[in-house]
Design a protein around this motif. Structure first.
Motif, short mmCIF file in Angstrom:
data_model
loop_
_atom_site.label_atom_id
_atom_site.label_comp_id
_atom_site.label_asym_id
_atom_site.label_seq_id
_atom_site.Cartn_x
_atom_site.Cartn_y
_atom_site.Cartn_z
N UNK A 55 5.24 5.00 -7.75
CA UNK A 55 4.03 4.21 -7.46
C UNK A 55 3.57 3.43 -8.70
N UNK A 56 3.64 4.08 -9.88
CA UNK A 56 3.12 3.41 -11.07
C UNK A 56 3.93 2.17 -11.44
N UNK A 57 5.23 2.17 -11.11
CA UNK A 57 6.03 0.96 -11.39
C UNK A 57 5.53 -0.21 -10.54
N UNK A 58 5.26 0.08 -9.28
CA UNK A 58 4.79 -0.99 -8.38
C UNK A 58 3.46 -1.55 -8.91
N UNK A 78 6.54 3.55 2.22
CA UNK A 78 5.58 4.60 2.62
C UNK A 78 4.25 4.49 1.89
N UNK A 79 4.24 3.85 0.70
CA UNK A 79 2.95 3.70 -0.02
C UNK A 79 1.96 2.81 0.75
N UNK A 80 2.48 2.00 1.68
CA UNK A 80 1.59 1.19 2.52
C UNK A 80 0.53 2.07 3.17
N UNK A 81 0.98 3.25 3.58
CA UNK A 81 0.15 4.12 4.42
C UNK A 81 -0.69 5.10 3.61
N UNK A 82 -0.46 5.12 2.29
CA UNK A 82 -1.12 6.16 1.48
C UNK A 82 -1.85 5.64 0.25
N UNK A 83 -1.49 4.44 -0.24
CA UNK A 83 -1.88 4.12 -1.62
C UNK A 83 -3.07 3.19 -1.77
N UNK A 84 -4.20 3.79 -2.08
CA UNK A 84 -5.38 2.99 -2.43
C UNK A 84 -5.16 2.36 -3.81
N UNK A 85 -4.36 3.02 -4.65
CA UNK A 85 -4.09 2.49 -6.00
C UNK A 85 -3.34 1.16 -5.92
N UNK A 86 -2.41 1.05 -4.99
CA UNK A 86 -1.68 -0.23 -4.83
C UNK A 86 -2.62 -1.27 -4.24
N UNK A 87 -3.44 -0.89 -3.29
CA UNK A 87 -4.43 -1.83 -2.74
C UNK A 87 -5.35 -2.33 -3.87
N UNK A 88 -5.81 -1.43 -4.71
CA UNK A 88 -6.70 -1.82 -5.81
C UNK A 88 -6.00 -2.80 -6.77
N UNK A 92 -6.65 -7.30 -7.57
CA UNK A 92 -6.80 -8.05 -8.83
C UNK A 92 -5.94 -9.29 -8.88
N UNK A 93 -5.08 -9.46 -7.88
CA UNK A 93 -4.17 -10.61 -7.86
C UNK A 93 -4.83 -11.72 -7.05
N UNK A 113 0.84 3.30 11.47
CA UNK A 113 0.13 2.16 12.05
C UNK A 113 -0.90 1.56 11.10
N UNK A 114 -1.39 2.37 10.18
CA UNK A 114 -2.37 1.85 9.23
C UNK A 114 -1.72 1.56 7.87
N UNK A 115 -1.98 0.37 7.36
CA UNK A 115 -1.51 0.02 6.01
C UNK A 115 -2.71 -0.39 5.17
N UNK A 116 -2.91 0.29 4.03
CA UNK A 116 -3.98 -0.12 3.10
C UNK A 116 -3.76 -1.54 2.60
N UNK A 117 -2.49 -1.86 2.40
CA UNK A 117 -2.12 -3.16 1.82
C UNK A 117 -2.53 -4.32 2.73
N UNK A 118 -2.48 -4.09 4.04
CA UNK A 118 -2.82 -5.16 5.00
C UNK A 118 -4.24 -5.68 4.80
N UNK A 119 -5.08 -4.82 4.27
CA UNK A 119 -6.48 -5.21 4.03
C UNK A 119 -6.59 -6.37 3.05
N UNK A 120 -5.58 -6.49 2.18
CA UNK A 120 -5.61 -7.53 1.15
C UNK A 120 -4.57 -8.63 1.42
N UNK A 121 -3.60 -8.34 2.32
CA UNK A 121 -2.49 -9.28 2.53
C UNK A 121 -2.96 -10.56 3.21
#
Ligand code: DQA
Length: 145
Positions: A55-58, A78-88, A92-93, A113-121
């Protein structure tokens, strides 16, 4: 001037070709990278292609993209469904972000079905198989002119 797109891939995508081929197909991540390089050339954009299981590399690549990339194409796997850190980090981008899933995550287990990333995509592509990446490049080429 051609724009630079970061293409970031998350965990287990290094095993495409071997991994659940009935879901993800038989092509490898190297095949996808080759397709992306060709599509980038056709569309007069540049790409940098990344994959990590960590995750930290991403997150580090998303931070680096702020310095030099006009857009991000990301399959967070799989981080789509779990990672608030990637969303955060993506928050910033400032440029466009296209989220890609090879499979149609909405047709699969409910936890996908839920992706944190979609919130920002800016856009989400799911279920196009590996062609989702090249479709994303074509769209990104329009967004970054
Ligand atoms: C995936 C879908 C995710 O649910 C899964 O964890 C992946 C791949 C896809 O490309 O379809 O690793 O992002």
């Amino acid at each position: 001037m051609s724009c630079l797109i970061y293409i970031i891939n998350g965990p287990n995508l290094n095993l495409l070709g071997q991994r659940e081929p009935e879901i993800y197909g038989k092509k490898t991540l190297q095949d996808i990278e080759q397709n992306c390089l060709k599509k980038a050339e056709e569309n007069n954009v540049k790409i940098k292609f990344f994959q990590s299981n960590a995750e930290h590399d991403l997150i580090d690549w998303i931070h680096a993209s702020r310095e030099e990339a006009a857009g991000i194409i990301i399959n967070p796997a799989a981080f789509s469904h779990t990672s608030i850190a990637i969303l955060d980090a993506l928050t910033l981008f400032e440029g466009p972000i296209i989220e890609v899933h090879i499979s149609n995550i909405h047709k699969r287990e409910t936890f996908r079905h839920h992706s944190y990333v979609s919130q920002k995509a800016t856009a989400v592509i799911a279920g196009f198989g590996i062609d989702g990446y090249t479709v994303a490049i074509r769209r990104m080429a329009e967004l970054c002119v």
